[in-house]
Motif scaffolding. Sequence first.
Motif, PDB file in Angstrom:
ATOM      1  N   ALA A  29       0.822  -1.208   0.000  1.00  0.00           N
ATOM      2  CA  ALA A  29       0.000   0.000   0.000  1.00  0.00           C
ATOM      3  C   ALA A  29       0.859   1.263   0.000  1.00  0.00           C
ATOM      4  O   ALA A  29       0.419   2.314  -0.475  1.00  0.00           O
ATOM      5  CB  ALA A  29      -0.923   0.001   1.214  1.00  0.00           C
ATOM      6  N   HIS A  30       2.069   1.162   0.516  1.00  0.00           N
ATOM      7  CA  HIS A  30       2.941   2.328   0.582  1.00  0.00           C
ATOM      8  C   HIS A  30       4.370   1.813   0.599  1.00  0.00           C
ATOM      9  O   HIS A  30       4.753   1.064   1.506  1.00  0.00           O
ATOM     10  CB  HIS A  30       2.659   3.132   1.855  1.00  0.00           C
ATOM     11  N   GLY A  33      -1.812  -2.074  -5.812  1.00  0.00           N
ATOM     12  CA  GLY A  33      -2.345  -2.034  -7.160  1.00  0.00           C
ATOM     13  C   GLY A  33      -1.773  -0.912  -7.997  1.00  0.00           C
ATOM     14  O   GLY A  33      -2.056  -0.822  -9.194  1.00  0.00           O
ATOM     15  N   ASP A  34      -0.959  -0.063  -7.389  1.00  0.00           N
ATOM     16  CA  ASP A  34      -0.325   1.029  -8.124  1.00  0.00           C
ATOM     17  C   ASP A  34       0.573   0.426  -9.212  1.00  0.00           C
ATOM     18  O   ASP A  34       1.457  -0.391  -8.925  1.00  0.00           O
ATOM     19  CB  ASP A  34       0.520   1.861  -7.157  1.00  0.00           C
ATOM     20  N   PRO A  35       0.404   0.794 -10.486  1.00  0.00           N
ATOM     21  CA  PRO A  35       1.208   0.189 -11.556  1.00  0.00           C
ATOM     22  C   PRO A  35       2.628   0.735 -11.583  1.00  0.00           C
ATOM     23  O   PRO A  35       2.838   1.946 -11.495  1.00  0.00           O
ATOM     24  CB  PRO A  35       0.444   0.557 -12.830  1.00  0.00           C
ATOM     25  N   VAL A  36       3.617  -0.180 -11.702  1.00  0.00           N
ATOM     26  CA  VAL A  36       5.016   0.223 -11.653  1.00  0.00           C
ATOM     27  C   VAL A  36       5.808  -0.211 -12.886  1.00  0.00           C
ATOM     28  O   VAL A  36       6.939   0.221 -13.072  1.00  0.00           O
ATOM     29  CB  VAL A  36       5.707  -0.323 -10.387  1.00  0.00           C
ATOM     30  N   ILE A  68      -9.359  -3.624  -7.210  1.00  0.00           N
ATOM     31  CA  ILE A  68      -8.364  -2.960  -6.362  1.00  0.00           C
ATOM     32  C   ILE A  68      -7.765  -1.699  -6.989  1.00  0.00           C
ATOM     33  O   ILE A  68      -7.195  -0.873  -6.262  1.00  0.00           O
ATOM     34  CB  ILE A  68      -7.213  -3.916  -5.973  1.00  0.00           C
ATOM     35  N   ALA A  69      -7.900  -1.516  -8.326  1.00  0.00           N
ATOM     36  CA  ALA A  69      -7.181  -0.415  -8.971  1.00  0.00           C
ATOM     37  C   ALA A  69      -8.072   0.533  -9.751  1.00  0.00           C
ATOM     38  O   ALA A  69      -7.650   1.651 -10.058  1.00  0.00           O
ATOM     39  CB  ALA A  69      -6.089  -0.969  -9.897  1.00  0.00           C
TER      40      ALA A  69
END
Length: 805
Positions: A48-49, A107-110, A285-286
Amino acid sequence: MTKIPAGLERRREDLALITGHGRYVDDLRPAAGRPPALHIAFVRSPYAHAEIGQISLDAALALPGVVAAFTSPELASTMRPIEGATIPGSKRPERRPLAIGKARYTGDPVAVVLAENRYLAVDARDLVDVDYEPLPAVIDIEAALAPAAPLLYEEFGSNVGLVAKVEGGDIEAAFAQADRTLLLRLVNQRLVPGSLETRACMFDFDPESGQLTAWLSSQSIFRARETLANFLGLDKSRIHVQNADVGGGFGAKNAFLGEEQVTAALAMRLGRPIKWIEDRTENLIAQTHGRGQISYVEAAFQNDGRLLAIKARTVGDIGAFVAGVSPAIHARTGLMLNGPYQVQAIESITLGAFTNKAPTNAYRGAGRPEAAYILERVIDRIAHVLELDPAVVRSRNFLPPDVFPYRTVTGVQYDSGNYQAALDRLLELGDYQGWREKQRERRASNSDKLLGIGLATPIELSGDAGAAPGPREAATVRIRPDGTLLVQSGVSHNGQGHFTAFAQIVANTLHVPAEQVEVQMNDTALPAFSIGTFGSRVTQMAGSVVLLAAEAVREKALQVAAHVLEAALADLVLEDGRVFVRGTPAHTVDLGTLARLVEEQPTLIEQEPPNPVNGAPIAGLAAWRSFAAEGASYSSGAHLAIVEVESETGNVSILSYVAVDDCGRVLNHYLTEAQIQGSLAQGVGQALYEEVVYDEESGQPLTATLMDYALPSAEQIPDFVTDFVETPSPFNPLGAKGAGEAGCIAAPPTIVNAVLDALAPLGIATIDMPLKPEKIWTLIQSARQGKLAQHELAFPEYFTRHTQQ
């Protein structure tokens, strides 16, 4: 406009869909001569972070069939930030289409992987190795406002992303004259939009022509074109956007979050068509979520039940970054707190908090359900405190029908309304007094099945005021030489029945059989325009402009007919696709002949100026019209739920649900009722079942599959009884108002009020959605044991601290 021509009793757009012949984005293939589409998959943060360290693509690139892979620094750092709306008092941190340096939600895309098919892309995605340095996460929106909370954006010095104030009337004077006050803490939980089809897109760039073709599942293809043009640095005339069949949007497909922009940019970079189909877990989630608010509400009222004033303090969950119009949605709650009632003063402060969760944005209702929930819970609580009938309390507070147009103390302009008429019809249709008698009998028998009766009488904002420059909606209607009619609209159809509605409008206006009307939309190449399908705006806005264009082409046809028949315009009659002279029906000319004459002799009519949206000429027997309403319209309604609560299990059963809605003039009862029932199903879902849940410590989403996120099944949705009253809007030529969000605005407070009414003899005065059986059972057991928790409520100090800052 209420007559439904033959052939339009049912929706014309459904046959292909219900027979398996629909064509969604995933069904599409690139044009002939183009290579097969590559498939893209996004590598997403499991934290999440976290700080993002080294990203290794070697294993993914070594997999046969993988064409390319990119990390966020090498790809997104060269791309433009994602654009979006801001409002006064809001902060918008820079957001690239992929996370750079730090992941801020699970879920943040990297990174991205492209392969020859979807399965290879997913396999390769799982081989990408990313070094993360986990950071403390903040999930609870109130905890995010604490002085020592982990910061998502250090440059802001706090997690506050919005401070919005709404004030009207003399709040202190209103509270000073009140006989009583009450204070409630109310929660509108996070929800998943949950459309049948997830996000989807396919892009193909032709380097020779410089043309980008986009196939989307979108609520606004013209907005999508504008977004792509700005992001890619292309002139929008080089971008052709089309909607495939769309399996629902509910607000979440109004704006791109980054994945679509990356897919389009890589299609240009690689010279290959590229397709992205979001999987269901990504969707949960995203994609943006809806709602996410906690409100503290103090109400001042008199002993006869009259509401004098409201003080509201609301904290809204923005999530990890600002998506779309999220701040405006949270701020709208305060603006809508007047509802259908006479209120002397309102004071609302809304804080928006950044949290390590998926961003929130529009979800069906978008700010109106939150405000209605606050207001309708307050009205019912006043009734219970004073031991008055909730229907009587509502009647005493309603704005009378002779005050319209009416400006609320918050500055909102209502167009028209008759709130008492809807409530009167509801009480009759729903046998309100009969159910009250049954409730008295049930309570006298000490049954373990508790009967509850709930009401809500909310309003619904719909349409738009046309404040932005240029047309808000435009359409072309054409009479073709074969006698058929063509309607071309800029609307992005999402399944609501617009093909049917527009055909009905034109068939009525030009007096032709429905089978002679063809409707086209979902394509930016059409001579039309629309700002989008959202906010229950399409019938009153896009429908109105179709009506204006149809009326204009009818007048042109009559002008040509007057020339052909050598008769005065006033003596002509148009029926069944033919024009004749009144009193001599044998002296006729059909519409197809008139269209052919205009093609041969264009000077028979005044030619339309070029379409100002794209400069294309409007030739032939056709008319292009645009429309921007004078103001928004305000629908209203009265809803009644009868529930049974099993005290031994906490289970809630809806025995009856009756809805009477006023959405202005109803063009097609079949379509309108379908919209009401669909939104009611979503409102029932919020009241009883649905909730996005995160682990408070790790920030992991615990509702990442449909096994965990409880969308209601058909079995859990009751049969609805619906009816309508009609107070036309003066702000559009159809007199229509929105209907699409009425159910999800009204159902949550209606059902919660009903359950609390059932639990009232036990001393239970409040409960938060969703009303899960274990939650209700626990409250019942505590009440029976005399252990109901007593909470002293007050406005939290963080409102003062952050508003003073």
